[in-house]
Design an enzyme around this catalytic site. Structure first.
Site, PDB file in Angstrom:
ATOM      1  N   GLU A 293       0.460   4.898  -8.465  1.00  0.00           N
ATOM      2  CA  GLU A 293      -0.950   4.595  -8.233  1.00  0.00           C
ATOM      3  C   GLU A 293      -0.983   3.281  -7.482  1.00  0.00           C
ATOM      4  O   GLU A 293      -0.391   2.289  -7.908  1.00  0.00           O
ATOM      5  CB  GLU A 293      -1.698   4.493  -9.568  1.00  0.00           C
ATOM      6  CG  GLU A 293      -3.215   4.483  -9.397  1.00  0.00           C
ATOM      7  CD  GLU A 293      -3.806   3.098  -9.548  1.00  0.00           C
ATOM      8  OE1 GLU A 293      -4.359   2.604  -8.526  1.00  0.00           O
ATOM      9  OE2 GLU A 293      -3.724   2.509 -10.620  1.00  0.00           O
ATOM     10  N   CYS A 327      -8.040  -1.792  -9.656  1.00  0.00           N
ATOM     11  CA  CYS A 327      -7.864  -0.807  -8.579  1.00  0.00           C
ATOM     12  C   CYS A 327      -9.143  -0.020  -8.354  1.00  0.00           C
ATOM     13  O   CYS A 327      -9.368   0.513  -7.277  1.00  0.00           O
ATOM     14  CB  CYS A 327      -6.724   0.148  -8.931  1.00  0.00           C
ATOM     15  SG  CYS A 327      -5.131  -0.638  -9.198  1.00  0.00           S
TER      16      CYS A 327
END
Length: 544
Positions: A293, A327
């Protein structure tokens, strides 16, 4: 050997404490912060259960208080990596053969330690290491981390229970083996929960792990390791190797025994690791599983029917909680012209009320960004906006590193939908807004989908259901985690499995069974009770 099928009750998500004035948890947390700051911690590598000190160290400081020293960390290199791999491989057979319920018990116990006697400790170390407020720390370093540990154990039972059909005369079954070799876990600075889950998820499945924590948050990662150790994790299962990226990563990826990469971090680092694995593919004993990720350029898209009074606080929280260092944080926004005056007035008023400072002052909504490198990068973007003819700052824009790495919550408005701060990941408290003409709603949906190379999170705001469905369909591939009338942050384990596609990663959904499947290798077994005694088939018989 176990002679029973053991059942794990479906977990419930951990309840969050408020830390409101007058609560016992508030007093306990403040006391723990004071106690931790009295001692300077020396953090070594941990290989085969032994603490290893090297000849290279760096000092650790809270990002919001650079004059205070939390401790030092010993940095690893090729020598320590090779020792760790050798030790992990020695530990592998015994760990892989450990009954699943005994492995699960360790992580379930660790969850109870974290949410019980260590609760204030886990909160405090995360506040000090990562400059998180009590709320931001509570929801992830306690709640999310415990949820990962508990739900992953429960997911594993569901995976193991999934068995194939067996016709009469045979027994078909599947076993879920750990991968051969070791998994390399590379964790980021911003979430203690992610730092814990990246090595813990593969280890739960029977794998051994080489864990490289982020140096910027190694202080809190050290306590995650101690919690796992207190819960009974055997030596050698998770090897703890702090160090600079290439110093640990390159020798780890050179090993023929690499079987997987579990990564959260920057797109550039992930690309480098993937390329290195590709370059070394011929030497590996197996094809490594790659799970990553990376980044995001997460959006909020408002329709002219949006509820402005709810949109404003969602924007402030989505963009500026934890200094925008999520994020999933909102960093670009699309607002129709018809509601802009009302929305911008209320947004500027709310941003003006945001208080920033030392997170040990519980009245602060924001702390400091993580490091000098982050501070310089984010302030450079702000300076770029100040000098641009295509954008202006309507709130914030200040920064100060005299005591800590503090950057004001900053709102930028641009006339260019492809402006630099609309496209590039900043990873800080900077939100850029593009005001679009209402009649260009469809065209702006295309802009939202096509402007960024990332596709992690996004939020849409509208009242009309047809409009909501239309927006959701048009932005189907724009975000792996999609929110309707909410901020684009705050995914919860077992509620919103987390991950995105495009350049945001492999979308292997932390907080779901999907992620665990990546750390197991299935073996199909067919057992026949009474097979044929001749090789001929009926069609081979003579015609009459």
């Amino acid at each position: 050997m176990s002679n029973a099928y053991f059942h794990i009750e479906e977990p419930k998500n951990e309840h969050y404490l408020s830390y409101a004035p007058g609560t016992p948890e508030r007093d306990e947390l403040k006391k723990t912060l004071t106690e931790l700051k009295k001692d300077e911690l020396e953090i070594p590598a941990v290989i085969n259960g032994k603490e290893i000190k090297t000849d290279r160290t760096i000092d650790l400081h809270p990002p919001h208080d650079l004059n205070h020293k939390l401790g030092t960390v010993h940095l690893c290199g090729e020598k320590e990596v090779k020792q760790a791999i050798e030790g992990a491989l020695e530990a592998r057979q015994k760990w892989a053969e450990t009954p699943w319920q005994d492995r699960a018990a360790i992580f379930l116990r660790a969850a109870d330690i974290i949410t019980g006697p260590w609760r204030s400790k886990m909160n405090a170390v995360t506040m000090l290491a990562q400059s998180k407020t009590p709320h931001q720390s509570e929801i992830e370093s306690v709640g999310e981390l415990a949820d990962f540990l508990r739900f992953n154990a429960w997911y594993l039972t569901k995976i193991y229970k999934d068995q194939p059909y067996s016709p009469d005369g045979m027994w078909n079954r599947v076993e879920y083996r750990p991968l051969e070799g070791f998994v390399f876990a590379v964790s980021p600075f911003n979430f203690t929960a992610i730092a814990g889950n990246l090595p813990a998820a593969p280890a739960l499945c029977g794998n051994v792990v080489i864990w490289k924590p982020s140096i910027e948050s190694v202080y809190s990662s050290w306590f995650v390791l101690q919690a796992l150790k207190a819960a009974g994790l055997p030596d050698g299962v998770i090897q703890f190797l702090p160090g600079e990226g290439a110093d640990v990563g390159d020798p780890a990826l050179e090993s023929e025994h690499l079987s997987g990469l579990h990564f959260t971090g920057s797109e550039g680092t992930f690309n480098h690791l993937w390329k290195t694995i590709g370059k070394n593919i011929d030497k590996y004993r197996t094809y490594p599983r790659i799970v990553g990720e990376t980044g995001g350029k997460d959006f909020i898209f408002a329709h002219n029917s949006a509820d402005i009074d709810r949109l404003v606080p969602a924007t402030v929280r989505g963009a500026f909680e934890y200094q925008g260092q999520k994020c999933s944080a909102a960093s670009r926004m699309y607002v129709p012209k018809s509601i802009w005056d009302d929305f911008s007035k209320k947004l500027k008023a709310e941003v003006k009320n945001v208080k920033m400072g030392d997170v040990e002052d519980f009245s602060n909504f924001m702390g400091a960004v993580i490091s000098r490198k982050a501070f310089d990068k984010i302030s450079e973007y702000i300076d770029y906006v100040k000098e641009s003819d295509d954008a202006e700052i309507i709130a914030g824009g200040g920064y100060d590193d005299s005591k800590g790495y503090f950057i004001e919550p900053t709102v930028v408005v641009t006339t260019d939908p492809k402006f630099r701060t609309m496209k590039e990941e900043i990873f800080g408290p900077v939100l850029t807004i593009y005001v679009y003409e209402d009649e260009k709603f469809e065209e702006t949906l295309d802009l939202c989908d096509g402007t960024s190379k990332y596709a992690l999170t996004g939020a849409i705001w509208a009242r009309d259901r047809y409009t909501i469905n239309h927006m959701a369909n048009r932005l189907k591939n724009s975000a792996g985690n999609f929110y309707i009338n909410d901020k684009p942050t705050g995914a919860v384990v077992n509620q919103q499995p987390f991950g995105g596609a495009r350049k945001s990663g492999t979308n292997d959904k932390a907080g779901s069974m999907v992620n665990l499947y990546r750390w197991i290798s299935m073996r199909s077994i067919k057992e026949t009770y009474a097979g044929p005694k001749e090789f001929e088939y009926p069609y081979m018989g003579e015609e009459k």
